[in-house]
Design a protein around this motif. Structure first.
Motif, PDB file in Angstrom:
ATOM      1  N   THR A  40     -26.528 -61.570 -87.725  1.00  0.00           N
ATOM      2  CA  THR A  40     -25.525 -61.001 -86.824  1.00  0.00           C
ATOM      3  C   THR A  40     -25.170 -59.600 -87.297  1.00  0.00           C
ATOM      4  N   SER A  41     -25.013 -58.677 -86.367  1.00  0.00           N
ATOM      5  CA  SER A  41     -24.684 -57.297 -86.717  1.00  0.00           C
ATOM      6  C   SER A  41     -23.403 -57.238 -87.532  1.00  0.00           C
ATOM      7  N   MET A  42     -23.401 -56.384 -88.547  1.00  0.00           N
ATOM      8  CA  MET A  42     -22.208 -56.226 -89.375  1.00  0.00           C
ATOM      9  C   MET A  42     -21.020 -55.728 -88.565  1.00  0.00           C
ATOM     10  N   VAL A  43     -21.283 -54.932 -87.535  1.00  0.00           N
ATOM     11  CA  VAL A  43     -20.196 -54.468 -86.674  1.00  0.00           C
ATOM     12  C   VAL A  43     -19.555 -55.653 -85.952  1.00  0.00           C
ATOM     13  N   VAL A  44     -20.387 -56.553 -85.429  1.00  0.00           N
ATOM     14  CA  VAL A  44     -19.874 -57.730 -84.731  1.00  0.00           C
ATOM     15  C   VAL A  44     -19.096 -58.620 -85.697  1.00  0.00           C
ATOM     16  N   VAL A  45     -19.644 -58.839 -86.884  1.00  0.00           N
ATOM     17  CA  VAL A  45     -18.964 -59.658 -87.886  1.00  0.00           C
ATOM     18  C   VAL A  45     -17.630 -59.032 -88.280  1.00  0.00           C
ATOM     19  N   SER A  46     -17.614 -57.719 -88.454  1.00  0.00           N
ATOM     20  CA  SER A  46     -16.378 -57.030 -88.830  1.00  0.00           C
ATOM     21  C   SER A  46     -15.325 -57.145 -87.737  1.00  0.00           C
ATOM     22  N   LEU A  47     -15.736 -57.022 -86.475  1.00  0.00           N
ATOM     23  CA  LEU A  47     -14.794 -57.171 -85.371  1.00  0.00           C
ATOM     24  C   LEU A  47     -14.252 -58.603 -85.304  1.00  0.00           C
ATOM     25  N   LEU A  48     -15.129 -59.574 -85.556  1.00  0.00           N
ATOM     26  CA  LEU A  48     -14.696 -60.965 -85.558  1.00  0.00           C
ATOM     27  C   LEU A  48     -13.631 -61.202 -86.624  1.00  0.00           C
ATOM     28  N   TRP A  49     -13.885 -60.748 -87.839  1.00  0.00           N
ATOM     29  CA  TRP A  49     -12.925 -60.944 -88.922  1.00  0.00           C
ATOM     30  C   TRP A  49     -11.694 -60.061 -88.754  1.00  0.00           C
ATOM     31  N   LEU A  50     -11.812 -58.981 -88.022  1.00  0.00           N
ATOM     32  CA  LEU A  50     -10.647 -58.153 -87.727  1.00  0.00           C
ATOM     33  C   LEU A  50      -9.615 -58.956 -86.940  1.00  0.00           C
ATOM     34  N   PHE A  51     -10.083 -59.766 -86.002  1.00  0.00           N
ATOM     35  CA  PHE A  51      -9.183 -60.633 -85.239  1.00  0.00           C
ATOM     36  C   PHE A  51      -8.689 -61.810 -86.096  1.00  0.00           C
ATOM     37  N   ILE A  52      -9.559 -62.323 -86.959  1.00  0.00           N
ATOM     38  CA  ILE A  52      -9.158 -63.445 -87.816  1.00  0.00           C
ATOM     39  C   ILE A  52      -8.037 -63.041 -88.763  1.00  0.00           C
ATOM     40  N   TYR A  53      -8.079 -61.789 -89.265  1.00  0.00           N
ATOM     41  CA  TYR A  53      -7.114 -61.329 -90.253  1.00  0.00           C
ATOM     42  C   TYR A  53      -5.808 -60.822 -89.647  1.00  0.00           C
ATOM     43  N   GLN A  54      -5.675 -60.790 -88.332  1.00  0.00           N
ATOM     44  CA  GLN A  54      -4.447 -60.293 -87.718  1.00  0.00           C
ATOM     45  C   GLN A  54      -3.258 -61.211 -88.020  1.00  0.00           C
ATOM     46  N   ASN A  55      -2.055 -60.694 -87.760  1.00  0.00           N
ATOM     47  CA  ASN A  55      -0.844 -61.479 -87.998  1.00  0.00           C
ATOM     48  C   ASN A  55      -0.874 -62.804 -87.246  1.00  0.00           C
ATOM     49  N   ASP A  56      -1.318 -62.744 -85.997  1.00  0.00           N
ATOM     50  CA  ASP A  56      -1.412 -63.952 -85.185  1.00  0.00           C
ATOM     51  C   ASP A  56      -2.837 -64.473 -85.113  1.00  0.00           C
ATOM     52  N   GLY A  57      -3.649 -64.114 -86.133  1.00  0.00           N
ATOM     53  CA  GLY A  57      -5.044 -64.520 -86.157  1.00  0.00           C
ATOM     54  C   GLY A  57      -5.234 -65.936 -86.660  1.00  0.00           C
ATOM     55  N   MET A  58      -6.477 -66.377 -86.623  1.00  0.00           N
ATOM     56  CA  MET A  58      -6.802 -67.755 -86.957  1.00  0.00           C
ATOM     57  C   MET A  58      -6.475 -68.093 -88.411  1.00  0.00           C
ATOM     58  N   LEU A  59      -6.678 -67.146 -89.328  1.00  0.00           N
ATOM     59  CA  LEU A  59      -6.456 -67.435 -90.747  1.00  0.00           C
ATOM     60  C   LEU A  59      -4.995 -67.778 -91.015  1.00  0.00           C
ATOM     61  N   ASN A  60      -4.087 -66.965 -90.504  1.00  0.00           N
ATOM     62  CA  ASN A  60      -2.664 -67.245 -90.712  1.00  0.00           C
ATOM     63  C   ASN A  60      -2.235 -68.542 -90.039  1.00  0.00           C
ATOM     64  N   ILE A  61      -2.784 -68.804 -88.854  1.00  0.00           N
ATOM     65  CA  ILE A  61      -2.424 -70.034 -88.138  1.00  0.00           C
ATOM     66  C   ILE A  61      -2.876 -71.264 -88.919  1.00  0.00           C
ATOM     67  N   VAL A  62      -4.120 -71.225 -89.434  1.00  0.00           N
ATOM     68  CA  VAL A  62      -4.641 -72.360 -90.201  1.00  0.00           C
ATOM     69  C   VAL A  62      -3.835 -72.573 -91.479  1.00  0.00           C
ATOM     70  N   LEU A  63      -3.519 -71.478 -92.189  1.00  0.00           N
ATOM     71  CA  LEU A  63      -2.746 -71.604 -93.426  1.00  0.00           C
ATOM     72  C   LEU A  63      -1.338 -72.133 -93.158  1.00  0.00           C
ATOM     73  N   GLN A  64      -0.753 -71.726 -92.042  1.00  0.00           N
ATOM     74  CA  GLN A  64       0.572 -72.239 -91.694  1.00  0.00           C
ATOM     75  C   GLN A  64       0.515 -73.730 -91.373  1.00  0.00           C
ATOM     76  N   LYS A  65      -0.545 -74.151 -90.698  1.00  0.00           N
ATOM     77  CA  LYS A  65      -0.696 -75.583 -90.381  1.00  0.00           C
ATOM     78  C   LYS A  65      -0.896 -76.408 -91.646  1.00  0.00           C
ATOM     79  N   LEU A  66      -1.719 -75.884 -92.550  1.00  0.00           N
ATOM     80  CA  LEU A  66      -2.010 -76.636 -93.777  1.00  0.00           C
ATOM     81  C   LEU A  66      -0.791 -76.739 -94.689  1.00  0.00           C
ATOM     82  N   THR A  67       0.084 -75.756 -94.651  1.00  0.00           N
ATOM     83  CA  THR A  67       1.264 -75.759 -95.513  1.00  0.00           C
ATOM     84  C   THR A  67       2.515 -76.223 -94.764  1.00  0.00           C
ATOM     85  N   PHE A  68       2.320 -76.752 -93.550  1.00  0.00           N
ATOM     86  CA  PHE A  68       3.434 -77.264 -92.734  1.00  0.00           C
ATOM     87  C   PHE A  68       4.517 -76.201 -92.511  1.00  0.00           C
ATOM     88  N   GLY A  69       4.052 -74.962 -92.254  1.00  0.00           N
ATOM     89  CA  GLY A  69       4.961 -73.876 -91.920  1.00  0.00           C
ATOM     90  C   GLY A  69       5.553 -73.147 -93.099  1.00  0.00           C
TER      91      GLY A  69
END
Length: 307
Positions: free
Chosen positions: A130-159
């Motif tokens: 996969t193009s590094m540009v595409v991967v970088s854009l994907l992780w750019l959204f994952i790392y946002q405040n309302d991105g998947m990473l923060n949501i998953v960590l909040q779920k795992l730690t019960f908020g």
């Protein structure tokens, strides 16, 4: 005798003619590659060495003037350059062992001849193709405040975990890029390790089993020594790739925040194309070339045959 001699001479002449034709054909086939190498490698390198000592600009009405070591003095006095050098050092020190070790671990795990091994090889290798540009854009959204990473960590730690703006925080931005870079490229080195593992004769493992060696002892005394050439190649390739990191920085952070993710290559490209200071950018690339040369020589010395 005379007839046989003439026949032998004709045969020798024919072979010489065929050899000359093959040599000429081979030379003609080398011409396009040689021209491209000269045009896109040799000429730019030579120009970089020359322009590093001038005040050349990308677009200018005046011709470049020789300024000596002015560009190098400005570069070494620039705090952004030292920040870039520091970031590249941290990136390399973390990425090289982690990426190589994780790739080896994955290669050992999927080296077994089971039905699912092909599936896992494909899954692990998908980020590489996969193009590094595409991967970088994907992780750019994952790392946002309302991105998947923060949501998953909040779920795992019960908020209990509060969202982090990973890429806009100087303390976490470089680490976030490092994590993404390891994830993206580990599949490539996994396949290289795997190719090395599959060249080890099974007889060695059978002999180790007969001697009562455990799995770890087999890895230590059979697998690891037999992977010498493979690990030397991986060490060099990962190191060079880590020191030349650019795309993910350009797409995800633009060198920020506060130069916490800027790199030497990123700074050179910014100076050359955005600020149009070709002379200064050439000085940065010249220093980068010297650093890569030193690193390569050190790695070559450390991985040399000591027999």
């Amino acid at each position: 005798m005379i007839a046989a001699s003439k026949k032998f001479n004709r045969k020798a002449s024919k072979q010489n003619l065929e050899l000359q034709i093959e040599n000429r054909t081979g030379t003609l086939m080398l011409v396009p590659a040689t021209l491209l190498l000269l045009l896109f490698v040799v000429v730019p390198v030579c120009l970089s060495f020359i322009l590093a000592f001038t005040n050349a600009r990308l677009v200018s009405s005046t011709s470049p003037q020789f300024v000596g070591l002015t560009n190098f003095a400005a570069m070494f006095a620039d705090s952004a350059f030292w920040a870039a050098l520091k970031n590249v050092t941290i990136f390399t020190v973390v990425v090289v062992p982690v990426q190589a070790g994780l790739g080896l671990l994955l290669a050992v795990l999927i080296n077994k001849k089971v039905r699912s091994s092909v599936f896992f090889r494909t899954i692990y290798f998908l980020p590489v193709i996969t193009s590094m540009v595409v991967v970088s854009l994907l992780w750019l959204f994952i790392y946002q405040n309302d991105g998947m990473l923060n949501i998953v960590l909040q779920k795992l730690t019960f908020g209990m975990f509060k969202g982090v703006d990973w890429l806009n925080n100087p303390k976490t931005a470089l680490g976030a890029i490092i994590f993404m870079s390891i994830w993206q490229a580990v599949g490539n080195h996994m396949l290289i390790w795997l190719s090395g593992l599959q060249t080890i004769p099974n007889d060695l493992y059978e002999a180790a089993n007969l001697d009562g060696c455990s799995t770890w002892q087999q890895f230590k005394h059979v697998t690891w020594p037999c992977l010498r050439s493979t690990r030397n190649m991986i060490l060099v390739t990962i190191t060079i790739a880590a020191t030349s990191v650019f795309t993910q920085v350009n797409v995800m952070t633009s060198g920020g925040p506060l130069n916490s993710t800027t790199t030497v290559v990123y700074q050179a490209i910014q100076a050359g194309f955005k600020q149009q200071e070709i002379g200064y950018a050439s000085a940065i690339t010249l220093v980068y070339f010297v650093l890569i040369l030193i690193i390569t020589m050190v790695l070559r010395y450390l991985t040399r045959d000591k027999d």
